[in-house]
Motif scaffolding. Structure first.
Motif, PDB file in Angstrom:
ATOM      1  N   LEU A   1     -14.311  22.970  35.128  1.00 14.63           N
ATOM      2  CA  LEU A   1     -13.683  22.684  36.424  1.00 14.63           C
ATOM      3  C   LEU A   1     -14.452  23.381  37.540  1.00 14.63           C
ATOM      4  O   LEU A   1     -14.756  22.774  38.584  1.00 14.63           O
ATOM      5  N   ILE A   2     -14.794  24.646  37.311  1.00 16.69           N
ATOM      6  CA  ILE A   2     -15.528  25.392  38.333  1.00 16.69           C
ATOM      7  C   ILE A   2     -16.877  24.736  38.609  1.00 16.69           C
ATOM      8  O   ILE A   2     -17.305  24.612  39.761  1.00 16.69           O
ATOM      9  N   LEU A   3     -17.530  24.267  37.540  1.00 16.78           N
ATOM     10  CA  LEU A   3     -18.843  23.640  37.727  1.00 16.78           C
ATOM     11  C   LEU A   3     -18.719  22.369  38.574  1.00 16.78           C
ATOM     12  O   LEU A   3     -19.527  22.137  39.481  1.00 16.78           O
ATOM     13  N   GLY A   4     -17.678  21.577  38.289  1.00 17.95           N
ATOM     14  CA  GLY A   4     -17.471  20.368  39.078  1.00 17.95           C
ATOM     15  C   GLY A   4     -17.205  20.700  40.534  1.00 17.95           C
ATOM     16  O   GLY A   4     -17.779  20.092  41.448  1.00 17.95           O
ATOM     17  N   ILE A   5     -16.339  21.696  40.752  1.00 18.49           N
ATOM     18  CA  ILE A   5     -16.037  22.118  42.120  1.00 18.49           C
ATOM     19  C   ILE A   5     -17.311  22.583  42.814  1.00 18.49           C
ATOM     20  O   ILE A   5     -17.535  22.284  43.992  1.00 18.49           O
ATOM     21  N   ALA A   6     -18.164  23.287  42.078  1.00 28.15           N
ATOM     22  CA  ALA A   6     -19.404  23.793  42.664  1.00 28.15           C
ATOM     23  C   ALA A   6     -20.228  22.650  43.227  1.00 28.15           C
ATOM     24  O   ALA A   6     -20.730  22.730  44.358  1.00 28.15           O
ATOM     25  N   ALA A   7     -20.337  21.564  42.461  1.00 31.02           N
ATOM     26  CA  ALA A   7     -21.140  20.432  42.925  1.00 31.02           C
ATOM     27  C   ALA A   7     -20.563  19.851  44.210  1.00 31.02           C
ATOM     28  O   ALA A   7     -21.282  19.631  45.190  1.00 31.02           O
ATOM     29  N   PHE A   8     -19.231  19.635  44.221  1.00 25.97           N
ATOM     30  CA  PHE A   8     -18.607  19.078  45.416  1.00 25.97           C
ATOM     31  C   PHE A   8     -18.733  20.017  46.610  1.00 25.97           C
ATOM     32  O   PHE A   8     -18.921  19.582  47.742  1.00 25.97           O
TER      33      PHE A   8
ATOM     34  N   LYS B   1     -33.043  26.694  36.577  1.00 20.58           N
ATOM     35  CA  LYS B   1     -33.629  26.857  35.244  1.00 20.58           C
ATOM     36  C   LYS B   1     -32.540  27.030  34.198  1.00 20.58           C
ATOM     37  O   LYS B   1     -32.572  26.413  33.133  1.00 20.58           O
ATOM     38  N   SER B   2     -31.529  27.867  34.537  1.00 24.10           N
ATOM     39  CA  SER B   2     -30.493  28.097  33.532  1.00 24.10           C
ATOM     40  C   SER B   2     -29.623  26.862  33.340  1.00 24.10           C
ATOM     41  O   SER B   2     -29.084  26.648  32.254  1.00 24.10           O
ATOM     42  N   ALA B   3     -29.499  26.033  34.377  1.00 22.07           N
ATOM     43  CA  ALA B   3     -28.748  24.789  34.205  1.00 22.07           C
ATOM     44  C   ALA B   3     -29.517  23.829  33.302  1.00 22.07           C
ATOM     45  O   ALA B   3     -28.927  23.141  32.464  1.00 22.07           O
ATOM     46  N   LEU B   4     -30.838  23.793  33.454  1.00 24.96           N
ATOM     47  CA  LEU B   4     -31.644  22.938  32.584  1.00 24.96           C
ATOM     48  C   LEU B   4     -31.562  23.395  31.138  1.00 24.96           C
ATOM     49  O   LEU B   4     -31.527  22.585  30.208  1.00 24.96           O
TER      50      LEU B   4
ATOM     51  N   GLN C   1     -27.311  20.693  31.753  1.00 21.71           N
ATOM     52  CA  GLN C   1     -26.421  20.166  32.797  1.00 21.71           C
ATOM     53  C   GLN C   1     -27.274  19.528  33.891  1.00 21.71           C
ATOM     54  O   GLN C   1     -27.458  20.078  34.969  1.00 21.71           O
ATOM     55  N   TYR C   2     -27.792  18.333  33.609  1.00 19.10           N
ATOM     56  CA  TYR C   2     -28.763  17.758  34.535  1.00 19.10           C
ATOM     57  C   TYR C   2     -28.125  17.312  35.841  1.00 19.10           C
ATOM     58  O   TYR C   2     -28.754  17.315  36.885  1.00 19.10           O
ATOM     59  N   GLY C   3     -26.859  16.900  35.779  1.00 17.85           N
ATOM     60  CA  GLY C   3     -26.171  16.438  36.987  1.00 17.85           C
ATOM     61  C   GLY C   3     -26.190  17.492  38.074  1.00 17.85           C
ATOM     62  O   GLY C   3     -26.576  17.232  39.224  1.00 17.85           O
TER      63      GLY C   3
ATOM     64  N   VAL D   1     -27.915  17.675  41.953  1.00 21.20           N
ATOM     65  CA  VAL D   1     -27.150  18.000  43.164  1.00 21.20           C
ATOM     66  C   VAL D   1     -27.766  19.211  43.864  1.00 21.20           C
ATOM     67  O   VAL D   1     -27.998  19.194  45.081  1.00 21.20           O
ATOM     68  N   ALA D   2     -28.053  20.259  43.097  1.00 19.05           N
ATOM     69  CA  ALA D   2     -28.568  21.489  43.708  1.00 19.05           C
ATOM     70  C   ALA D   2     -29.885  21.236  44.416  1.00 19.05           C
ATOM     71  O   ALA D   2     -30.119  21.763  45.510  1.00 19.05           O
ATOM     72  N   LEU D   3     -30.750  20.413  43.814  1.00 20.72           N
ATOM     73  CA  LEU D   3     -32.054  20.164  44.436  1.00 20.72           C
ATOM     74  C   LEU D   3     -31.908  19.358  45.723  1.00 20.72           C
ATOM     75  O   LEU D   3     -32.531  19.666  46.746  1.00 20.72           O
ATOM     76  N   ILE D   4     -31.048  18.326  45.669  1.00 15.08           N
ATOM     77  CA  ILE D   4     -30.873  17.505  46.874  1.00 15.08           C
ATOM     78  C   ILE D   4     -30.266  18.336  47.998  1.00 15.08           C
ATOM     79  O   ILE D   4     -30.679  18.249  49.161  1.00 15.08           O
TER      80      ILE D   4
END
Lengths: 114, 499
Positions: free
Chosen positions: B274-281, B397-400, B404-406, B410-413
């Motif tokens: 849930l936290i990861l999803g919130i982070a993206a938004f 790097k740690s996401a890769l 967790q490619y999604g 998001v982070a790069l964009i």
């Protein structure tokens, strides 16, 4: 007893949220006050209610059984003091805000929004 | 020696008390403010060195043994946060000396600042979850007053939103603490970490953890609970904005990381996803909001939100490397973001506006300030070799590593869009030729401007140093993440320090 207190907590929450959704600033403050009461009552209820067993233990008693827990009441007391202070501040703030904006309608106070 | 942990709370308190003794002496309060902030900085540096060498320290207040009394704990994470708070406090109080007007100063601006610092340091150092609530309230009430001090119309409007939503979050927090106590019968965080493993209804714990997520989430300004932030942060004087931007939301992030690494770790499938999803938004909405703005401080306010996304992204991934990335990101962000706000104040002082359309010619008139801005802005966007690059690099790097490619996309964009916003400010404020008549600015002395410049250069140099000393800072973050991922040393330090 816990059941009825739980119902009261629920009613307080819904009333508080309803008041916060109103457009008047004063109702917003009343809503906040109700919410903090609901929270306090919830802590009081959630920690378990014990009847007629004060947390006083005699010198010779070695174990504590079924006594009331004094800690939630201390927590509630602290929370009441804090919410009292904060509400007093919020009241003064709304008074000043109404004076400087010229209305108590929250929908009109959107100059700082995007 | 472990009693040094009390000093970051005591020093601001004593400073505030001593300055309040001279209520009518403006200069005296100013001097006390600077001295107190400097002492806090010295103690914070010493505290971090002490914890770095000797491990976690814990002190029981009033000598009540651990689960019963109130505990102060300082692990590496707390020590780093206290040091960052002290750095920002010192920089902004120096800056305030040259920018804050007499009216605000004579209504206790400096004592309030120190009371807020006391709340912030207390929140970082406490080891008791109800005590954390109390520290939150201490820092909130001081921040309320700092926000409305001066009583301008805009400030009042912003403050109503800020006060309401923060009080709402405090209520959630209080309820969550109450339910947690009802379930487990303890409030000490280390004790909670042990007892939570014995609970028979894991569903209830998950529910309570989501309540905590909401309470701290409002304070940290995560999606979709951030609306109070861009509505209020651009209203007070710049020095106040800078402290708020640097520290207040980060107290929320600190609390999130603390409870979701120490206490609520039994159902990471639900909570941390849930936290990861919130982070993206959070990242996306923040940066898009910034793109739509045309006011210096509002752009920066929206960027705070998008950066919060990066910080809790590390928590959502919940690996050692990702948490190290979060810690690194917090270190980088606090310094850079406060500095950008200080630059906006400088631009306002010399050009008389915060609106991009009314600003211009800064590069021609003040090239050194422009360099300070450029360093901070490019660091925020994540260009090497500045601090933001390494922070983002570690997180991505740690996401890769965990696939967790999604979130990587998001982070790069979002990084790219951040660069877009920063170039927009650069283009409009620094490069554009100013149109129309120049505002009359006889009140700004060269002395005040150079005084404002000092803390800005200091923070910019720190950004560069973090970039070039990334290996050391990363090592420190990794060690911090180790302590966070394995709470046994934290628990042992709290429950065995019987003094």
């Amino acid at each position: 007893m816990s059941f009825w207190l739980a119902i009261i907590v629920g009613v307080l929450y819904s009333a508080g949220i309803y008041m916060m959704m109103r457009r008047s600033v004063v109702k917003l403050i009343i809503g906040l006050a109700l919410l903090s009461h609901a929270a306090n009552l919830l802590i009081f209820t959630g920690a378990g209610i014990v009847r007629e067993k004060a947390p006083i233990i005699s010198k010779f008693q070695e174990t504590v059984s079924n006594n009331a827990d004094p800690l939630p009441q201390a927590l509630v007391l602290t929370a009441i003091v804090i919410s009292f202070g904060v509400l007093a501040f919020a009241l003064v703030l709304t008074h000043r805000a109404v004076e400087s904006v010229g209305t108590d309608d929250l929908d009109q106070m959107k100059e700082t929004d995007t | 020696m472990s009693h040094i942990i009390i000093l970051p709370i005591l020093i601001p308190l004593i400073t505030a008390a001593v300055s309040l003794l001279g209520w009518k002496k403006r200069i005296y309060q100013k001097n006390m403010g600077v001295v107190g902030a400097f002492l806090l900085l010295v103690v914070a540096v010493y505290l971090l060195m002490h914890v770095y060498r000797n491990g976690i320290i814990a002190v029981q207040m009033g000598s009540w043994i651990a689960p019963f009394g109130i505990t102060l704990v300082c692990d590496l994470f707390s020590a780093i946060m206290v040091l960052l708070a002290a750095i920002i406090a010192f920089a902004t109080i120096l800056y305030s000396c040259f920018t804050v007007d007499k009216d605000r100063e004579s209504f206790g601006y400096y004592p309030l600042m120190h009371l807020m610092m006391m709340g912030i340091c207390g929140a970082f150092l406490t080891g008791d979850i109800f005590n954390l609530y109390v520290w939150f309230e201490v820092l909130l009430i001081s921040s309320f007053v700092l926000l409305v001090l001066g009583g301008e119309k805009q400030q009042m409007e912003g403050a109503i939103k800020y006060v309401t939503l923060n009080l709402l979050s405090s209520t959630f927090f209080l309820v969550a603490v109450g339910i947690l106590y009802g379930l487990l019968g303890t409030l000490n965080m280390a004790d909670l970490a042990i007892k939570i493993k014995t609970i028979s209804e894991p569903g209830l714990i998950t529910l309570v953890s989501v309540l905590f997520l909401m309470a701290f989430g409002i304070k940290a300004a995560i999606f979709p609970m951030f609306f109070w932030l861009p509505a209020s942060y651009h209203t007070p004087p710049v020095a106040v904005s800078a402290v708020f931007a640097g520290l207040l939301t980060k107290v929320g992030v600190y609390a999130l990381i603390r409870v979701f690494t120490l206490i609520f770790i039994q159902d990471t499938e639900v909570t941390h996803s849930l936290i990861l999803g919130i982070a993206a938004f959070t990242m996306v909405t923040g940066v898009l909001g910034a793109a739509a703005q045309n006011e210096f401080r509002r752009i920066l306010s929206f960027h705070i939100i998008s950066q919060i996304g990066y910080m809790i992204m590390g928590l959502g991934l919940f690996t050692k490397a990702a948490l190290a990335g979060s810690v690194f990101y917090i270190i980088h962000h606090i310094i850079v973001k406060s500095n950008l706000f200080l630059v906006s104040g400088f631009a306002h002082k010399v050009k008389g506006s915060f609106h991009l359309s009314k600003l211009g010619d800064m590069y021609r008139d003040h090239p050194y300030v422009s360099i300070v801005f450029l360093v901070s802005a490019l660091s925020l966007a994540g260009l090497p070799p500045l601090s933001g690059f390494f922070a983002k690099f570690i997180l991505i790097k740690s996401a890769l590593e965990v696939g967790q490619y999604g979130i990587v996309v998001v982070a790069l964009i979002v990084g790219l869009l951040t660069l877009f916003s920063m170039t927009k400010i650069w283009q409009e404020v620094f490069w554009k030729k100013m149109e129309g008549s120049k505002p009359v600015l006889s009140s700004v002395s060269g002395f005040a401007l150079s005084g404002m410049f000092i803390p800005m250069v200091w923070l910019a140099l720190m950004t560069v140093c973090i970039g070039f000393g990334a290996q050391f800072v990363f090592g420190l973050s990794l060690q911090t993440a180790e302590q966070l991922m394995d709470p046994t040393s934290y628990v042992a330090a709290v429950l065995q320090s019987q003094q």
